[in-house]
Design a protein around this motif. Structure first.
Motif, PDB file in Angstrom:
ATOM      1  N   ALA A  63     -16.642  21.741 -23.497  1.00 49.36           N
ATOM      2  CA  ALA A  63     -17.405  21.213 -22.369  1.00 49.36           C
ATOM      3  C   ALA A  63     -17.754  22.341 -21.415  1.00 49.36           C
ATOM      4  N   MET A  64     -18.944  22.205 -20.771  1.00 49.91           N
ATOM      5  CA  MET A  64     -19.422  23.245 -19.860  1.00 49.91           C
ATOM      6  C   MET A  64     -19.591  22.667 -18.458  1.00 49.91           C
ATOM      7  N   PHE A  65     -19.304  23.531 -17.442  1.00 49.73           N
ATOM      8  CA  PHE A  65     -19.377  23.097 -16.050  1.00 49.73           C
ATOM      9  C   PHE A  65     -20.005  24.206 -15.212  1.00 49.73           C
ATOM     10  N   GLN A  66     -20.694  23.777 -14.133  1.00 44.59           N
ATOM     11  CA  GLN A  66     -21.246  24.722 -13.179  1.00 44.59           C
ATOM     12  C   GLN A  66     -20.267  24.889 -12.018  1.00 44.59           C
ATOM     13  N   VAL A  67     -19.887  26.123 -11.716  1.00 43.83           N
ATOM     14  CA  VAL A  67     -18.966  26.408 -10.611  1.00 43.83           C
ATOM     15  C   VAL A  67     -19.761  26.405  -9.309  1.00 43.83           C
ATOM     16  N   MET A  72      -1.772  24.998 -10.553  1.00 43.80           N
ATOM     17  CA  MET A  72      -2.100  26.183 -11.340  1.00 43.80           C
ATOM     18  C   MET A  72      -3.369  26.824 -10.799  1.00 43.80           C
ATOM     19  N   ASP A  73      -3.587  28.075 -11.192  1.00 42.22           N
ATOM     20  CA  ASP A  73      -4.887  28.709 -10.971  1.00 42.22           C
ATOM     21  C   ASP A  73      -5.837  28.233 -12.071  1.00 42.22           C
ATOM     22  N   GLY A  74      -7.039  27.815 -11.682  1.00 42.13           N
ATOM     23  CA  GLY A  74      -7.980  27.331 -12.694  1.00 42.13           C
ATOM     24  C   GLY A  74      -9.232  26.773 -12.077  1.00 42.13           C
ATOM     25  N   TYR A  75      -9.692  25.623 -12.633  1.00 45.70           N
ATOM     26  CA  TYR A  75     -10.947  25.016 -12.186  1.00 45.70           C
ATOM     27  C   TYR A  75     -10.745  23.513 -12.065  1.00 45.70           C
ATOM     28  N   ALA A  76     -11.122  22.983 -10.889  1.00 44.08           N
ATOM     29  CA  ALA A  76     -11.015  21.554 -10.640  1.00 44.08           C
ATOM     30  C   ALA A  76     -12.254  20.853 -11.172  1.00 44.08           C
ATOM     31  N   VAL A  77     -12.023  19.825 -11.978  1.00 43.67           N
ATOM     32  CA  VAL A  77     -13.124  19.086 -12.604  1.00 43.67           C
ATOM     33  C   VAL A  77     -12.770  17.606 -12.633  1.00 43.67           C
ATOM     34  N   LYS A  78     -13.681  16.792 -13.226  1.00 40.29           N
ATOM     35  CA  LYS A  78     -13.394  15.378 -13.435  1.00 40.29           C
ATOM     36  C   LYS A  78     -12.699  15.207 -14.785  1.00 40.29           C
ATOM     37  N   ARG A  79     -11.622  14.429 -14.804  1.00 38.86           N
ATOM     38  CA  ARG A  79     -10.824  14.275 -16.016  1.00 38.86           C
ATOM     39  C   ARG A  79     -11.652  13.747 -17.187  1.00 38.86           C
ATOM     40  N   ASP A  80     -12.492  12.766 -16.912  1.00 40.02           N
ATOM     41  CA  ASP A  80     -13.204  12.132 -18.031  1.00 40.02           C
ATOM     42  C   ASP A  80     -14.262  13.037 -18.646  1.00 40.02           C
ATOM     43  N   GLU A  81     -14.465  14.219 -18.043  1.00 35.96           N
ATOM     44  CA  GLU A  81     -15.414  15.171 -18.625  1.00 35.96           C
ATOM     45  C   GLU A  81     -14.712  16.299 -19.391  1.00 35.96           C
ATOM     46  N   VAL A  82     -13.391  16.272 -19.388  1.00 30.55           N
ATOM     47  CA  VAL A  82     -12.627  17.364 -19.988  1.00 30.55           C
ATOM     48  C   VAL A  82     -12.538  17.168 -21.503  1.00 30.55           C
ATOM     49  N   GLU A  83     -13.109  18.118 -22.227  1.00 33.77           N
ATOM     50  CA  GLU A  83     -12.992  18.143 -23.690  1.00 33.77           C
ATOM     51  C   GLU A  83     -13.306  19.545 -24.163  1.00 33.77           C
ATOM     52  N   VAL A 142      -8.298  22.499 -14.999  1.00 34.82           N
ATOM     53  CA  VAL A 142      -8.228  23.244 -16.252  1.00 34.82           C
ATOM     54  C   VAL A 142      -7.722  24.640 -15.929  1.00 34.82           C
ATOM     55  N   ILE A 143      -6.618  25.059 -16.572  1.00 34.48           N
ATOM     56  CA  ILE A 143      -6.059  26.368 -16.232  1.00 34.48           C
ATOM     57  C   ILE A 143      -7.013  27.476 -16.679  1.00 34.48           C
ATOM     58  N   GLN A 144      -6.979  28.580 -15.939  1.00 33.92           N
ATOM     59  CA  GLN A 144      -7.962  29.641 -16.161  1.00 33.92           C
ATOM     60  C   GLN A 144      -7.851  30.259 -17.549  1.00 33.92           C
ATOM     61  N   GLU A 145      -6.664  30.189 -18.173  1.00 33.73           N
ATOM     62  CA  GLU A 145      -6.501  30.766 -19.514  1.00 33.73           C
ATOM     63  C   GLU A 145      -7.264  29.984 -20.579  1.00 33.73           C
ATOM     64  N   ASP A 146      -7.622  28.715 -20.275  1.00 31.27           N
ATOM     65  CA  ASP A 146      -8.317  27.882 -21.271  1.00 31.27           C
ATOM     66  C   ASP A 146      -9.833  27.918 -21.111  1.00 31.27           C
ATOM     67  N   VAL A 147     -10.304  28.794 -20.210  1.00 34.87           N
ATOM     68  CA  VAL A 147     -11.724  28.776 -19.837  1.00 34.87           C
ATOM     69  C   VAL A 147     -12.355  30.154 -20.043  1.00 34.87           C
ATOM     70  N   ASP A 148     -13.624  30.143 -20.465  1.00 34.09           N
ATOM     71  CA  ASP A 148     -14.444  31.370 -20.464  1.00 34.09           C
ATOM     72  C   ASP A 148     -15.495  31.213 -19.370  1.00 34.09           C
ATOM     73  N   ARG A 149     -15.594  32.212 -18.498  1.00 34.06           N
ATOM     74  CA  ARG A 149     -16.559  32.120 -17.405  1.00 34.06           C
ATOM     75  C   ARG A 149     -17.625  33.185 -17.545  1.00 34.06           C
ATOM     76  N   ARG A 150     -18.849  32.755 -17.431  1.00 37.03           N
ATOM     77  CA  ARG A 150     -20.005  33.653 -17.389  1.00 37.03           C
ATOM     78  C   ARG A 150     -20.806  33.334 -16.136  1.00 37.03           C
ATOM     79  N   LYS A 151     -20.694  34.220 -15.140  1.00 35.43           N
ATOM     80  CA  LYS A 151     -21.302  33.993 -13.827  1.00 35.43           C
ATOM     81  C   LYS A 151     -20.812  32.668 -13.254  1.00 35.43           C
ATOM     82  N   ASP A 152     -21.651  31.681 -13.028  1.00 32.57           N
ATOM     83  CA  ASP A 152     -21.242  30.413 -12.441  1.00 32.57           C
ATOM     84  C   ASP A 152     -21.135  29.310 -13.484  1.00 32.57           C
ATOM     85  N   LEU A 153     -20.949  29.700 -14.738  1.00 33.27           N
ATOM     86  CA  LEU A 153     -20.836  28.709 -15.804  1.00 33.27           C
ATOM     87  C   LEU A 153     -19.528  28.920 -16.539  1.00 33.27           C
ATOM     88  N   ILE A 154     -18.737  27.848 -16.704  1.00 37.20           N
ATOM     89  CA  ILE A 154     -17.482  27.939 -17.460  1.00 37.20           C
ATOM     90  C   ILE A 154     -17.568  27.041 -18.687  1.00 37.20           C
TER      91      ILE A 154
END
Length: 390
Positions: free
Chosen positions: A65-69, A51-62, A105-117
């Motif tokens: 949760a916030m991530f730096q791109v 899918m189109d989205g964001y690659a992350v670590k599974r155990d951090e997915v909730e 995480v598929i892009q539809e489940d994420v809000d992105r602000r600059k380099d932060l999702i």
């Protein structure tokens, strides 16, 4: 006069499997794979995003949760670094999953602000990753023999197989005989007809997998027929149409014998198609079909099909008969196996009242041949009978 099954067995004894040749993958569709081939790479060759989205670590997915791109991965362009805690890589479908990531995480489940999702919707259980070798792995085999369809060609391409071992197409020469015949597009005389059998059989044999050559019409003379046979010296199967009976103008049996044909049989207990002849002529097999168009086409289905299939490496099979309910009464059959033109719809079979072996319109409208055994009793409306789809 022999039975249909005896004739089929005798014909299969006259032929052999063609040799194997290598053809470019782009020319392999419709050919018969002759040897197993194996994948030389995994597919996919790496774990890839589904899918189109964001690659992350599974155990951090909730949720929330916030991530730096920290980068991006696209098809054909992997992210070279390694993902650390709290980081994400923008990823597109088909791209290699970055080292350290095991969830997209598929892009539809994420809000992105600059380099932060931020994960705003529950991501679900699927990791949205296609694992390496999830389709096939190195050494996985495509078995043979099998006819290659477009989907098979795509599979072989993905396996990185540029050339394919296939059986050579059997070469069949068609010789129509008779002074009465004119090729389509010609101008027939008042006592002549168009050579239709040749073209129907060519289309049929090509569907079976053969390479077909139409030779010039042989007139009713020894010289003309011998000339036609001379043009068929380098083929696997010679099929004559007409002239196989015992009339004064039926010269196929005589001329073929003069040329050294070793006859296997003559006449089959079937309707239509009784005056069928076969044998060996040098390196080729020869089959003499009756001249009536329906007889020739029916014999093509019953006899030529298993011959071509056997030459292409398939185990010879009896006809694949199906059953349907008769929609009307039917008279008892005579001493020969009868293949009656019929139409099957919604599990019911209707036999044409006109079974003259010269009527191509009836054959063109039919999608089945009702098969009646010799001496079959009268059939009643509602009886379950066997038929051969055509």
């Amino acid at each position: 006069m022999i039975s249909v099954s005896e004739a089929r067995a005798a014909l299969l004894q006259l032929i052999s499997v063609t040799e194997i040749e290598q053809v470019p993958l782009a020319e392999a569709n419709g050919r018969i794979l002759a040897q197993p081939v194996s994948a030389v790479r995994d597919q996919p060759p790496f774990s890839a995003s589904a899918m189109d989205g964001y690659a992350v670590k599974r155990d951090e997915v909730e949720l929330h949760a916030m991530f730096q791109v920290i980068g991006e991965a696209a098809a054909g362009h992997r992210f070279e670094g390694r993902l650390k805690a709290g980081q994400a890589v923008r990823i597109f479908t088909g791209a290699p999953v970055p080292d350290g990531a095991d969830f997209v995480v598929i892009q539809e489940d994420v809000d992105r602000r600059k380099d932060l999702i931020t994960i705003l919707d529950q991501p679900g259980a699927s990791d949205n990753i296609r694992p390496r070798g999830g389709d096939f792995t190195i050494g996985q085999t495509v078995n043979a023999p099998r006819p290659l369809r477009p989907s098979d060609v795509a599979l072989l391409a993905a396996m990185n197989i540029p050339k394919v071992p296939v059986y050579r197409r059997p070469v069949v020469a068609l010789i129509s005989t008779g002074d009465e015949l004119v090729m389509p597009g010609g101008t027939p005389g008042p006592d002549q007809i168009i050579a239709s059998n040749t073209f129907g059989l060519k289309a049929m044999l090509e569907e079976f997998g053969a390479e077909v050559r139409i030779l010039p019409i042989a007139k009713d003379s020894d010289t003309s027929l011998k000339m036609a046979f001379s043009l068929a010296r380098d083929v696997d199967l010679v099929v004559t149409i007409g002239g196989a009976s015992v009339g004064d103008h039926d010269l196929v049996a005589k001329v073929s014998a003069d040329l050294g044909m070793e006859r296997s049989f003559y006449k089959v207990a079937m309707r239509p198609g009784k005056p069928l002849m076969a044998g060996r002529m040098g390196k080729a097999t020869m089959v003499g079909l009756p001249g009536n168009p329906v007889s020739a086409m029916v014999c093509g289905h019953i006899f030529l099909r298993p011959m071509i299939q056997s030459m292409l490496g398939f185990e010879a099979q009896e006809e694949s008969l199906q059953t349907a309910t008769l929609t009307h009464d039917l008279a008892a059959n005579g001493p020969r196996e009868h293949y009656m033109r019929a139409t099957v719809a919604a599990g019911e079979i209707t036999v044409s009242p006109r079974q003259d072996s010269a009527l191509l319109t009836i054959l063109a409208d039919a999608n089945a041949l009702l098969v009646l055994p010799p001496h079959a009793p009268a059939q009643r409306c509602g009886d379950t009978l066997h038929y051969l789809p055509i």
